[in-house]
Design an enzyme around this catalytic site. Structure first.
Site, short mmCIF file in Angstrom:
data_model
loop_
_atom_site.label_atom_id
_atom_site.label_comp_id
_atom_site.label_asym_id
_atom_site.label_seq_id
_atom_site.Cartn_x
_atom_site.Cartn_y
_atom_site.Cartn_z
N HIS A 61 1.15 -1.24 0.18
CA HIS A 61 -0.06 0.12 0.02
C HIS A 61 0.79 1.43 0.08
CE1 HIS A 61 -4.07 -1.92 1.82
NE2 HIS A 61 -3.21 -2.77 1.28
N GLU A 63 0.87 4.01 1.67
CA GLU A 63 1.31 4.16 2.98
C GLU A 63 1.97 3.15 3.64
OE1 GLU A 63 -2.09 3.46 2.36
OE2 GLU A 63 -3.57 3.91 3.85
#
Length: 163
Positions: A61, A63
């Site tokens: 992901h 993040e």
């Protein structure tokens, strides 16, 4: 990894526009268009986008990739001076990583009613039972962020129905 020369930012909206630009890069490899920036002292120090399809990695992901890059560059896993700007409300995995990284601040765009762990389904970043609380600003350019995701999924559904 995309560590950059610092770029001064004037607002959360300006930062989110850059995160949206980064999210579009995920489309090059058919990933869900989510983009993230790390900001320190009002300047962008790193950018990432989703790479799950590219890497064949469920943890890739935007993040998490960003947190890893910034921690490595700073030689410290504690990221209290960092603001993370992301186009979609983080999932439980990413929100948990932010709490564990002692992230200073999170700014996100669109809500994620199916997997959001900051305000939609859970409030991991503000749970007083955990060892850290992350300051959160949500809904920044939410309609722009949401439109990018809606378009991506509509196109994907259209391809499936044709094939």
């Amino acid at each position: 990894m995309s560590l950059h020369q610092p770029e001064p930012l004037e607002s959360d909206e300006a930062a989110m526009r850059l995160a949206i630009d980064e999210a579009r890069r995920a489309l090059d490899h058919e990933d869900v268009p989510v983009g993230a920036l790390a900001i320190v002292g009002g300047k962008v120090v790193a950018r990432r986008h989703n790479e799950r399809e590219l890497r064949k990695d469920p943890t890739a992901h935007a993040e998490l990739l960003l947190l890893r890059d910034v921690a490595r560059a700073r030689s410290d896993w504690r990221l209290g001076e960092v603001t993370l700007v992301v186009t979609l409300e983080p999932c439980p995995m990413c929100a948990g990583a932010m709490v564990n990284a002692r992230l200073g601040r999170l700014v996100f765009g669109a809500l994620d009613p199916k997997a959001g762990a900051v305000s939609s389904l859970y409030a991991l970043c503000a749970d007083p039972r955990l060892n850290h609380e992350v300051a959160v600003t949500g809904g920044v350019l939410a309609s722009d962020c949401g439109a990018l995701l809606t378009s991506f999924f509509a196109e994907r559904r259209g391809r499936r129905s044709m094939g």
